[in-house]
Design a protein around this motif. Structure first.
Motif, mmCIF file in Angstrom:
data_model
loop_
_atom_site.group_PDB
_atom_site.id
_atom_site.type_symbol
_atom_site.label_atom_id
_atom_site.label_comp_id
_atom_site.label_asym_id
_atom_site.label_seq_id
_atom_site.Cartn_x
_atom_site.Cartn_y
_atom_site.Cartn_z
ATOM 1 N N PHE A 114 0.816 -1.215 0.000
ATOM 2 C CA PHE A 114 0.000 0.000 0.000
ATOM 3 C C PHE A 114 0.853 1.269 0.000
ATOM 4 C CE2 PHE A 114 -3.193 -3.110 1.358
ATOM 5 C CZ PHE A 114 -4.129 -2.865 0.352
ATOM 6 N N ALA A 115 2.011 1.226 0.613
ATOM 7 C CA ALA A 115 2.917 2.377 0.547
ATOM 8 C C ALA A 115 3.372 2.605 -0.895
ATOM 9 C CB ALA A 115 4.122 2.158 1.461
ATOM 10 N N ALA A 116 3.689 1.515 -1.595
ATOM 11 C CA ALA A 116 4.096 1.633 -2.997
ATOM 12 C C ALA A 116 2.944 2.141 -3.852
ATOM 13 C CB ALA A 116 4.597 0.291 -3.514
ATOM 14 N N LYS A 117 1.755 1.634 -3.598
ATOM 15 C CA LYS A 117 0.590 2.060 -4.370
ATOM 16 C C LYS A 117 0.378 3.572 -4.233
ATOM 17 C CE LYS A 117 -4.195 0.880 -5.136
ATOM 18 N NZ LYS A 117 -5.162 -0.163 -5.150
ATOM 19 N N LEU A 118 0.490 4.096 -3.027
ATOM 20 C CA LEU A 118 0.326 5.539 -2.806
ATOM 21 C C LEU A 118 1.471 6.344 -3.424
ATOM 22 C CD1 LEU A 118 -1.063 5.529 0.825
ATOM 23 C CD2 LEU A 118 -2.301 6.140 -1.269
ATOM 24 N N ALA A 119 2.638 5.740 -3.558
ATOM 25 C CA ALA A 119 3.763 6.425 -4.182
ATOM 26 C C ALA A 119 3.591 6.539 -5.690
ATOM 27 C CB ALA A 119 5.065 5.682 -3.868
ATOM 28 N N TYR A 120 2.819 5.633 -6.277
ATOM 29 C CA TYR A 120 2.689 5.586 -7.738
ATOM 30 C C TYR A 120 1.322 6.005 -8.255
ATOM 31 C CZ TYR A 120 6.944 2.883 -7.103
ATOM 32 O OH TYR A 120 8.191 2.486 -6.733
ATOM 33 N N GLU A 121 0.380 6.247 -7.372
ATOM 34 C CA GLU A 121 -0.965 6.662 -7.760
ATOM 35 C C GLU A 121 -1.412 7.846 -6.905
ATOM 36 O OE1 GLU A 121 -2.869 2.306 -8.924
ATOM 37 O OE2 GLU A 121 -3.440 3.246 -7.032
ATOM 38 N N THR A 122 -2.347 8.605 -7.444
ATOM 39 C CA THR A 122 -2.997 9.652 -6.673
ATOM 40 C C THR A 122 -4.450 9.701 -7.105
ATOM 41 O OG1 THR A 122 -2.805 11.936 -5.871
ATOM 42 C CG2 THR A 122 -2.488 11.576 -8.247
ATOM 43 N N ASP A 123 -5.277 10.386 -6.351
ATOM 44 C CA ASP A 123 -6.683 10.499 -6.751
ATOM 45 C C ASP A 123 -7.030 11.970 -6.959
ATOM 46 O OD1 ASP A 123 -7.032 11.570 -4.200
ATOM 47 O OD2 ASP A 123 -8.254 9.923 -3.474
ATOM 48 N N GLY A 124 -8.249 12.200 -7.436
ATOM 49 C CA GLY A 124 -8.676 13.553 -7.729
ATOM 50 C C GLY A 124 -8.618 14.475 -6.524
ATOM 51 N N SER A 125 -9.025 13.979 -5.380
ATOM 52 C CA SER A 125 -9.028 14.789 -4.174
ATOM 53 C C SER A 125 -7.629 15.266 -3.810
ATOM 54 C CB SER A 125 -9.632 13.988 -3.011
ATOM 55 O OG SER A 125 -9.559 14.729 -1.816
ATOM 56 N N ASP A 126 -6.667 14.349 -3.836
ATOM 57 C CA ASP A 126 -5.297 14.726 -3.490
ATOM 58 C C ASP A 126 -4.685 15.653 -4.539
ATOM 59 O OD1 ASP A 126 -5.444 13.267 -1.152
ATOM 60 O OD2 ASP A 126 -4.358 11.536 -1.938
ATOM 61 N N LEU A 127 -4.966 15.400 -5.819
ATOM 62 C CA LEU A 127 -4.440 16.276 -6.855
ATOM 63 C C LEU A 127 -5.043 17.671 -6.742
ATOM 64 C CD1 LEU A 127 -2.786 16.929 -9.354
ATOM 65 C CD2 LEU A 127 -4.615 15.894 -10.741
ATOM 66 N N TYR A 128 -6.339 17.753 -6.551
ATOM 67 C CA TYR A 128 -6.999 19.052 -6.425
ATOM 68 C C TYR A 128 -6.458 19.804 -5.204
ATOM 69 C CZ TYR A 128 -10.642 22.590 -6.207
ATOM 70 O OH TYR A 128 -11.309 23.789 -6.170
ATOM 71 N N ALA A 144 -3.501 19.498 -3.874
ATOM 72 C CA ALA A 144 -2.142 19.936 -4.208
ATOM 73 C C ALA A 144 -2.177 21.176 -5.107
ATOM 74 C CB ALA A 144 -1.376 18.806 -4.891
ATOM 75 N N GLN A 145 -3.085 21.172 -6.085
ATOM 76 C CA GLN A 145 -3.207 22.331 -6.964
ATOM 77 C C GLN A 145 -3.634 23.569 -6.178
ATOM 78 O OE1 GLN A 145 -5.944 20.735 -9.929
ATOM 79 N NE2 GLN A 145 -4.313 20.779 -11.450
#
Length: 139
Positions: free
Chosen positions: A8-22, A24-25
């Motif tokens: 799961f740590a690797a998964k979070l390192a290689y993926e993001t979702d709309g909420s986290d991207l928004y 960050a923006q």
């Protein structure tokens, strides 16, 4: 064998979702968002500020257009499309820290985040199957 924590740590390192991207923006984080879809899909709408770069063009264009070391988020249409993974692989080959937007543009739109098209930036209604409009209540 990989354990669950590592997975799961690797998964979070290689993926993001709309909420986290928004988030960050909105926080002004320096994230380069890359839309790898077709010209026709791009014209229908995109994540505001995204760069249109088909995954087949990344190896040639990215070194010229995306500063080395930039954090990159790549997306395609939906979970049923693997162009985002193909794009992320191309950025990874070039050494960029890259993540794929899970759900792609489809879930970005369905969750009610801003969309840019030829008419400007706007929001579409939230799909009740993917998100619930926030209701403010008094404490």
């Amino acid at each position: 064998m990989i354990d669950r924590e590592d997975f799961f740590a690797a998964k979070l390192a290689y993926e993001t979702d709309g909420s986290d991207l928004y988030t960050a923006q909105k926080a002004g984080e320096a994230v380069v968002v890359i839309d790898v879809r077709t010209d026709e899909a791009w014209a229908q709408g995109r994540i505001p500020g995204a760069v249109h770069m088909h995954y087949r063009e990344i190896s040639e264009r990215a070194p010229k257009e995306v500063p080395e070391g930039s954090e990159v988020v790549v997306y395609c249409w939906s979970p049923g499309c693997n162009a985002g993974a193909k794009g992320a692989l191309e950025f990874a080959k070039l050494g960029y820290p890259v993540r794929e937007l899970i759900g792609g543009f489809e879930y970005w739109v369905r969750e009610g985040y801003p969309v840019e098209d030829h008419d400007g930036v706007h929001r579409r209604p939230i799909d009740p199957l993917t998100g619930v409009p926030r209701i403010r209540t008094r404490p």
